[in-house]
Scaffold this active site. Structure first.
Site, PDB file in Angstrom:
ATOM      1  N   CYS A  94       0.805  -1.230   0.000  1.00  0.00           N
ATOM      2  CA  CYS A  94       0.000   0.000   0.000  1.00  0.00           C
ATOM      3  C   CYS A  94       0.838   1.281   0.000  1.00  0.00           C
ATOM      4  O   CYS A  94       0.847   2.018  -0.976  1.00  0.00           O
ATOM      5  CB  CYS A  94      -0.935  -0.010   1.210  1.00  0.00           C
ATOM      6  SG  CYS A  94      -2.101  -1.376   1.147  1.00  0.00           S
TER       7      CYS A  94
HETATM    8  N1  LIG Z   1      -2.590  -6.183   1.868  1.00  0.00           N
HETATM    9  C1  LIG Z   1      -3.075  -5.138   2.512  1.00  0.00           C
HETATM   10  O1  LIG Z   1      -2.725  -4.884   3.667  1.00  0.00           O
HETATM   11  C2  LIG Z   1      -4.093  -4.223   1.871  1.00  0.00           C
HETATM   12  C3  LIG Z   1      -4.787  -3.329   2.689  1.00  0.00           C
HETATM   13  C4  LIG Z   1      -5.738  -2.488   2.118  1.00  0.00           C
HETATM   14  C5  LIG Z   1      -5.953  -2.534   0.751  1.00  0.00           C
HETATM   15  N2  LIG Z   1      -5.252  -3.402  -0.040  1.00  0.00           N
HETATM   16  C6  LIG Z   1      -5.545  -3.417  -1.472  1.00  0.00           C
HETATM   17  O2  LIG Z   1      -6.334  -4.572  -1.752  1.00  0.00           O
HETATM   18  C7  LIG Z   1      -6.007  -5.092  -3.041  1.00  0.00           C
HETATM   19  C8  LIG Z   1      -5.582  -6.541  -2.934  1.00  0.00           C
HETATM   20  O3  LIG Z   1      -4.400  -6.607  -2.155  1.00  0.00           O
HETATM   21  P1  LIG Z   1      -3.884  -7.954  -1.506  1.00  0.00           P
HETATM   22  O4  LIG Z   1      -2.829  -7.562  -0.547  1.00  0.00           O
HETATM   23  O5  LIG Z   1      -5.010  -8.793  -1.024  1.00  0.00           O
HETATM   24  O6  LIG Z   1      -3.228  -8.656  -2.792  1.00  0.00           O
HETATM   25  P2  LIG Z   1      -2.782 -10.182  -2.894  1.00  0.00           P
HETATM   26  O7  LIG Z   1      -1.766 -10.242  -3.972  1.00  0.00           O
HETATM   27  O8  LIG Z   1      -2.467 -10.742  -1.549  1.00  0.00           O
HETATM   28  O9  LIG Z   1      -4.111 -10.936  -3.385  1.00  0.00           O
HETATM   29  C9  LIG Z   1      -4.691 -10.707  -4.608  1.00  0.00           C
HETATM   30  C10 LIG Z   1      -5.191 -12.023  -5.157  1.00  0.00           C
HETATM   31  O10 LIG Z   1      -5.854 -11.787  -6.394  1.00  0.00           O
HETATM   32  C11 LIG Z   1      -5.589 -12.866  -7.257  1.00  0.00           C
HETATM   33  N3  LIG Z   1      -5.877 -12.436  -8.626  1.00  0.00           N
HETATM   34  C12 LIG Z   1      -5.133 -11.642  -9.425  1.00  0.00           C
HETATM   35  N4  LIG Z   1      -5.784 -11.439 -10.585  1.00  0.00           N
HETATM   36  C13 LIG Z   1      -6.947 -12.141 -10.520  1.00  0.00           C
HETATM   37  C14 LIG Z   1      -8.035 -12.323 -11.403  1.00  0.00           C
HETATM   38  N5  LIG Z   1      -8.060 -11.723 -12.598  1.00  0.00           N
HETATM   39  N6  LIG Z   1      -9.050 -13.113 -11.023  1.00  0.00           N
HETATM   40  C15 LIG Z   1      -9.028 -13.722  -9.817  1.00  0.00           C
HETATM   41  N7  LIG Z   1      -8.021 -13.560  -8.917  1.00  0.00           N
HETATM   42  C16 LIG Z   1      -7.004 -12.782  -9.275  1.00  0.00           C
HETATM   43  C17 LIG Z   1      -4.147 -13.212  -6.979  1.00  0.00           C
HETATM   44  O11 LIG Z   1      -3.847 -14.541  -7.384  1.00  0.00           O
HETATM   45  C18 LIG Z   1      -4.088 -13.034  -5.463  1.00  0.00           C
HETATM   46  O12 LIG Z   1      -4.381 -14.240  -4.777  1.00  0.00           O
HETATM   47  C19 LIG Z   1      -4.933  -4.150  -3.590  1.00  0.00           C
HETATM   48  O13 LIG Z   1      -5.545  -3.149  -4.342  1.00  0.00           O
HETATM   49  C20 LIG Z   1      -4.325  -3.547  -2.347  1.00  0.00           C
HETATM   50  O14 LIG Z   1      -3.763  -2.284  -2.589  1.00  0.00           O
HETATM   51  C21 LIG Z   1      -4.346  -4.263   0.495  1.00  0.00           C
END
Ligand SMILES: NC(=O)c1ccc[n+]([C@@H]2O[C@H](COP(=O)([O-])OP(=O)(O)OC[C@H]3O[C@@H](n4cnc5c(N)ncnc54)[C@H](O)[C@@H]3O)[C@@H](O)[C@H]2O)c1
Length: 415
Positions: free
Chosen positions: A257
């Site tokens: 983030c």
């Molecule tokens: N990790 C955090 O602490 C956090 C906190 C707030 C917001 N976010 C936001 O949330 C979003 C997700 O972050 P995250 O940390 O969970 O990412 P992550 O990489 O842990 O998880 C994302 C998942 O999406 C899957 N994916 C990718 N493309 C796909 C598709 N087309 N169809 C189905 N699945 C698909 C990936 O395989 C992965 O498992 C981002 O925008 C991030 O900025 C993350």
């Protein structure tokens, strides 16, 4: 209700678990077959979700790779990554892929919510047109909203239920549907007037942290020049019961983030001939912090008559924050790479990061490594490490997290 979650990562899996624990049927779609298989086996890959939490949900949380399984859902929440391209511009390819897959199975009456962090306008300008390729109209045939994820991995004092949830729908009806959805798992839902306000609110939260961390890191660099203990200064300022909010310096920012989100807003601002200087300056400052840390390690070694080249340097903590194994954008990786470039004989200890394939390194046993090194750099302060013992046994310790405050020792240097 039947809820679909697209992307079962750090954000999507805890959300899927929260809905399933609330008695709802959840379909979790992930493009990564290893994640789908892992959930099928009842094995979690997210620290905050123990395997024991998945076991009772086996009948209610169904992982899949088939978009068709989303067709029967009342609501679909998109939680895919929103990283940057090589040239530091928003990379919406995961979101576009997820939306394209969903458009193929979208049904009238469904609610779609985007949770991925992104710039204001994404839900309306990028997501809606792709979903409308289904032939259905956003806001009339199906509902569409943005609701930022606020999860803080490793945090236990605030949960999905107790963290207020923001929602901003394309229409009032979209916002109402989104509010009803999140009221199933959250104590408080805050409705905003439009998706753009919710998108920007999330960026404000993260950029607020980024700017303040940059400021306090700059202060730490100044304190280094002045010979003043920055921690003592911050502890003192933090005794003021109003008008001051504490931020701690460190080795730089990491995670999915903080190092990334400011670029999303800067990109949108540039489209409007606006150059957000605070954001750019904070980004510059935070990116330079790992280099400053390497310089500090180099000076500490120099003071005991050793060059970095050939010295055995042990890094404690490779993940970007304490208590988790996430190494995305971790400043420790940058520091490690810079030290290797200077010829250091590098090793690391991190109970949450067993190996770093790209660097050809694996976590070493701390006991043995402490006495067989020239210097230890504490980059990420995992709570399981005994820092008093580290200072007592290592020849030289450079602490970038302030975890050795209260310890006085000749071989100890703090940021
Ligand atoms: N990790 C955090 O602490 C956090 C906190 C707030 C917001 N976010 C936001 O949330 C979003 C997700 O972050 P995250 O940390 O969970 O990412 P992550 O990489 O842990 O998880 C994302 C998942 O999406 C899957 N994916 C990718 N493309 C796909 C598709 N087309 N169809 C189905 N699945 C698909 C990936 O395989 C992965 O498992 C981002 O925008 C991030 O900025 C993350």
């Amino acid at each position: 209700m039947k809820i679909g979650i697209v992307g079962l990562g750090y954000v999507g899996l805890p959300l899927a678990v929260a809905f399933a624990e609330g008695g709802h049927e959840v379909v979790g779609l992930d493009a990564d077959s290893r994640k789908v298989e892992s959930i099928e086996r009842g094995e979690s890959y997210v620290e905050d979700i123990p395997d024991a939490a998945l076991a009772p949900l086996a009948g209610r949380l169904r992982p899949t790779q088939r978009h068709a399984d989303l067709a029967a859902c009342d609501a679909v929440i998109i939680c895919v990554p929103t990283p940057l391209t090589g040239s530091r511009e928003p990379d919406l390819t995961y979101l576009i892929d997820a939306a394209t897959g969903l458009a193929g199975v979208l049904r009238a009456g469904q609610l779609v919510v985007l949770e991925s962090t992104t710039y204001p306008g994404t839900t309306r300008e990028r997501l809606a047109p792709i979903l409308e390729e289904s032939g259905l109209s956003a806001g009339t045939d199906f509902h569409l909203a943005f609701s930022p994820e606020r999860i803080d991995p490793g945090r236990t004092d605030y949960t999905v239920r107790t963290t207020p949830k923001l929602v901003g729908g394309l229409t009032e009806a979209c916002s109402r549907r989104a509010r009803e959805l999140y009221e199933l798992i959250c104590d408080e839902v805050v409705v905003l007037s439009r998706p753009e306000a919710a998108e920007l609110a999330k960026l404000l939260e993260n950029i607020f942290r980024s700017v303040n961390i940059a400021f306090v890191n700059e202060l730490a660099q100044l304190c280094d020049r002045l010979g003043i203990d920055v921690w003592e200064v911050i502890d003192a300022a933090a005794t003021k019961p109003f008008g001051f909010m504490r931020f701690d310096p460190g080795p730089g920012m990491g995670g999915h983030c903080l190092p990334i989100d400011p670029f999303y807003l800067a990109f949108k601002a540039r489209e409007h001939d606006f150059y957000p200087e605070f954001i750019e300056l904070a980004g510059k400052m935070n990116q330079a912090q790992p280099g400053f840390c390497v310089d500090r390690i180099e000076r500490a070694l120099n003071d005991v008559g050793k060059p970095v080249n050939g010295s055995k340097i042990l890094i404690i903590g490779m993940s970007y924050k304490a208590g988790v194994g996430d190494t995305r954008e971790s400043p420790a990786l940058k520091i490690a790479a810079l030290l290797q470039e200077l010829g250091a004989d590098l090793s690391y200890h991190d109970p949450h990061v067993p190996e770093l394939g790209d660097m050809g390194l694996a976590s070493v046993d701390l006991d043995a490594a402490l006495t067989d090194c020239d210097a230890v750099a504490i980059i990420t302060a995992h709570p399981s490490v005994d820092y008093k013992d580290v200072v007592a046994r290592a020849p030289l310790v450079v602490d970038f997290r302030g975890v050795t405050r209260g310890i006085k020792a000749e071989n100890l240097i703090r940021l």
